[in-house]
Motif scaffolding. Sequence first.
Motif, PDB file in Angstrom:
ATOM      1  N   ALA A  20       0.979  -0.881   0.431  1.00  0.00           N
ATOM      2  CA  ALA A  20      -0.319  -0.043   0.235  1.00  0.00           C
ATOM      3  C   ALA A  20       0.469   1.377  -0.170  1.00  0.00           C
ATOM      4  O   ALA A  20       0.733   2.245  -0.455  1.00  0.00           O
ATOM      5  CB  ALA A  20      -1.201  -0.048   0.866  1.00  0.00           C
ATOM      6  N   THR A  21       1.958   1.112   0.708  1.00  0.00           N
ATOM      7  CA  THR A  21       2.784   2.281   0.436  1.00  0.00           C
ATOM      8  C   THR A  21       3.657   2.635  -0.660  1.00  0.00           C
ATOM      9  O   THR A  21       3.261   3.354  -1.119  1.00  0.00           O
ATOM     10  CB  THR A  21       3.678   2.016   2.041  1.00  0.00           C
ATOM     11  OG1 THR A  21       3.414   1.832   3.056  1.00  0.00           O
ATOM     12  CG2 THR A  21       5.042   3.050   1.919  1.00  0.00           C
ATOM     13  N   TRP A  22       3.931   1.425  -1.430  1.00  0.00           N
ATOM     14  CA  TRP A  22       4.301   1.821  -2.492  1.00  0.00           C
ATOM     15  C   TRP A  22       3.234   2.090  -4.111  1.00  0.00           C
ATOM     16  O   TRP A  22       3.240   2.954  -4.371  1.00  0.00           O
ATOM     17  CB  TRP A  22       5.140   0.086  -3.317  1.00  0.00           C
ATOM     18  CG  TRP A  22       5.361   0.501  -4.865  1.00  0.00           C
ATOM     19  CD1 TRP A  22       4.600   0.179  -5.689  1.00  0.00           C
ATOM     20  CD2 TRP A  22       6.429   0.709  -5.497  1.00  0.00           C
ATOM     21  NE1 TRP A  22       5.538   0.254  -7.271  1.00  0.00           N
ATOM     22  CE2 TRP A  22       6.515   1.348  -6.533  1.00  0.00           C
ATOM     23  CE3 TRP A  22       7.303   2.052  -4.580  1.00  0.00           C
ATOM     24  CZ2 TRP A  22       7.162   1.544  -7.484  1.00  0.00           C
ATOM     25  CZ3 TRP A  22       8.112   2.410  -5.455  1.00  0.00           C
ATOM     26  CH2 TRP A  22       7.916   2.092  -7.065  1.00  0.00           C
ATOM     27  N   GLU A  23       2.131   1.942  -3.784  1.00  0.00           N
ATOM     28  CA  GLU A  23       1.638   2.214  -4.120  1.00  0.00           C
ATOM     29  C   GLU A  23       1.207   4.205  -3.838  1.00  0.00           C
ATOM     30  O   GLU A  23       0.404   5.017  -4.926  1.00  0.00           O
ATOM     31  CB  GLU A  23      -0.551   1.283  -3.861  1.00  0.00           C
ATOM     32  CG  GLU A  23      -0.222   0.540  -5.049  1.00  0.00           C
ATOM     33  CD  GLU A  23      -0.070   0.122  -5.667  1.00  0.00           C
ATOM     34  OE1 GLU A  23      -0.454   1.023  -6.904  1.00  0.00           O
ATOM     35  OE2 GLU A  23       0.315  -1.226  -6.239  1.00  0.00           O
ATOM     36  N   ALA A  24       0.941   4.821  -2.810  1.00  0.00           N
ATOM     37  CA  ALA A  24       1.159   6.154  -2.552  1.00  0.00           C
ATOM     38  C   ALA A  24       2.371   6.369  -2.771  1.00  0.00           C
ATOM     39  O   ALA A  24       2.471   7.744  -3.601  1.00  0.00           O
ATOM     40  CB  ALA A  24       1.398   5.999  -0.888  1.00  0.00           C
ATOM     41  N   VAL A  25       3.595   5.790  -2.505  1.00  0.00           N
ATOM     42  CA  VAL A  25       4.155   6.483  -3.886  1.00  0.00           C
ATOM     43  C   VAL A  25       4.140   6.757  -5.086  1.00  0.00           C
ATOM     44  O   VAL A  25       4.431   7.988  -5.391  1.00  0.00           O
ATOM     45  CB  VAL A  25       5.269   5.396  -2.868  1.00  0.00           C
ATOM     46  CG1 VAL A  25       6.632   5.782  -4.990  1.00  0.00           C
ATOM     47  CG2 VAL A  25       6.135   5.294  -2.192  1.00  0.00           C
ATOM     48  N   VAL A  31       3.640   8.319 -11.163  1.00  0.00           N
ATOM     49  CA  VAL A  31       3.717   7.062 -12.004  1.00  0.00           C
ATOM     50  C   VAL A  31       2.452   6.569 -11.961  1.00  0.00           C
ATOM     51  O   VAL A  31       2.064   5.639 -10.971  1.00  0.00           O
ATOM     52  CB  VAL A  31       4.694   6.694 -11.224  1.00  0.00           C
ATOM     53  CG1 VAL A  31       5.165   6.086 -12.483  1.00  0.00           C
ATOM     54  CG2 VAL A  31       6.347   7.681 -11.109  1.00  0.00           C
ATOM     55  N   ASP A  32       2.013   6.853 -12.886  1.00  0.00           N
ATOM     56  CA  ASP A  32       0.248   5.329 -13.547  1.00  0.00           C
ATOM     57  C   ASP A  32       1.248   4.167 -14.402  1.00  0.00           C
ATOM     58  O   ASP A  32      -0.054   4.242 -15.295  1.00  0.00           O
ATOM     59  CB  ASP A  32      -0.273   6.425 -14.522  1.00  0.00           C
ATOM     60  CG  ASP A  32      -1.523   5.675 -14.256  1.00  0.00           C
ATOM     61  OD1 ASP A  32      -2.132   5.203 -13.450  1.00  0.00           O
ATOM     62  OD2 ASP A  32      -2.720   6.419 -15.516  1.00  0.00           O
ATOM     63  N   LEU A  33       1.581   3.412 -13.631  1.00  0.00           N
ATOM     64  CA  LEU A  33       1.839   2.647 -14.285  1.00  0.00           C
ATOM     65  C   LEU A  33       1.852   1.455 -13.153  1.00  0.00           C
ATOM     66  O   LEU A  33       1.908   1.266 -11.808  1.00  0.00           O
ATOM     67  CB  LEU A  33       3.146   2.053 -14.827  1.00  0.00           C
ATOM     68  CG  LEU A  33       4.150   2.805 -15.586  1.00  0.00           C
ATOM     69  CD1 LEU A  33       5.338   2.914 -15.426  1.00  0.00           C
ATOM     70  CD2 LEU A  33       3.572   2.957 -17.433  1.00  0.00           C
ATOM     71  N   ASP A  34       1.424  -0.274 -13.427  1.00  0.00           N
ATOM     72  CA  ASP A  34       1.193  -1.025 -12.722  1.00  0.00           C
ATOM     73  C   ASP A  34       2.652  -1.640 -11.901  1.00  0.00           C
ATOM     74  O   ASP A  34       2.459  -1.755 -11.163  1.00  0.00           O
ATOM     75  CB  ASP A  34       0.256  -1.781 -13.156  1.00  0.00           C
ATOM     76  CG  ASP A  34      -1.356  -1.833 -13.597  1.00  0.00           C
ATOM     77  OD1 ASP A  34      -1.817  -0.670 -12.517  1.00  0.00           O
ATOM     78  OD2 ASP A  34      -1.797  -2.313 -13.922  1.00  0.00           O
ATOM     79  N   SER A  35       3.003  -2.063 -13.226  1.00  0.00           N
ATOM     80  CA  SER A  35       4.755  -2.342 -12.972  1.00  0.00           C
ATOM     81  C   SER A  35       5.569  -2.072 -13.989  1.00  0.00           C
ATOM     82  O   SER A  35       4.996  -0.812 -15.249  1.00  0.00           O
ATOM     83  CB  SER A  35       4.492  -3.753 -12.743  1.00  0.00           C
ATOM     84  OG  SER A  35       3.552  -4.469 -14.292  1.00  0.00           O
ATOM     85  N   PHE A  36       7.247  -2.163 -13.582  1.00  0.00           N
ATOM     86  CA  PHE A  36       8.385  -1.641 -15.063  1.00  0.00           C
ATOM     87  C   PHE A  36       8.585  -3.394 -15.445  1.00  0.00           C
ATOM     88  O   PHE A  36       8.699  -4.267 -14.738  1.00  0.00           O
ATOM     89  CB  PHE A  36       9.049  -0.968 -14.281  1.00  0.00           C
ATOM     90  CG  PHE A  36       8.632  -0.037 -13.239  1.00  0.00           C
ATOM     91  CD1 PHE A  36       8.672   1.713 -13.935  1.00  0.00           C
ATOM     92  CD2 PHE A  36       8.379   0.356 -12.218  1.00  0.00           C
ATOM     93  CE1 PHE A  36       7.975   2.733 -13.675  1.00  0.00           C
ATOM     94  CE2 PHE A  36       8.473   1.737 -10.736  1.00  0.00           C
ATOM     95  CZ  PHE A  36       8.242   2.311 -12.190  1.00  0.00           C
TER      96      PHE A  36
END
Length: 182
Positions: A20-25, A31-36
């Motif tokens: 959840a913290t990563w989503e907040a970052v 940055v509107d990407l699900d994953s890199f």
Amino acid sequence: MYGIVNKAMEDMVTNLRGRATWEAVKRLAGVDLDSFMDMQPYDDAVTDRLVDAAARLFSLEVDEVLEAFGEYWMLYTAEKGFGDILGAAGTDVFEVLRNVDAMHGRLALTFPDMRMPYMSIDRIDAHSATLHYRSDRTGLAPMLVGIVKGLGARFGTPVMIEQLPRLDDGLPGERFAITLAP
Ligand code: HEM
């Protein structure tokens, strides 16, 4: 930077503070990407924004986040995914630093668009050296500090590393004094 770098940032934040913290970052960074994708180059601005957002969210300085990230990168991502290459680069901190350009050069076969930094090392004695670092990016010296500390941890040799004042010689790059625990 290649996606693998941003992915390592994601792993670090997720492991330390949860998904959840990563989503907040990412939200704070815009940055509107699900994953890199590991092998896809992304604009450096993406990495910069993620680092800035993490610093704001955790009330840390940007340099502190970069240093923690450098250490994480060395101890987990590089070690996990590229242990063989890292192993071939040397068996102690100074040896790896001496071979790091050749190692990045070999990695450029895997990451052809990589813009690698350049380093050289001047040994002073068995425990101390001056490291010269040059990059076409700015502001990543704290990441280098974290990587070098991570190397120390990898070899069980605590490292002290301190950025030296710029020389007045007009040459590009930064210098660091490195001392290994005896
Ligand atoms: C197996 C180990 C390693 C791997 C897989 C690796 C790979 C990479 C990759 C993929 C990048 C991003 C470049 C780009 O996308 O343009 C990078 C950047 C960087 N690497 Fe390495 N590297 C490793 C070890 C090291 C070591 C030992 C050092 C220094 C002591 C180092 C210092 C840096 C720095 C400072 C950057 C930031 C880019 C810059 O300064 O412009 N790396 N590395």
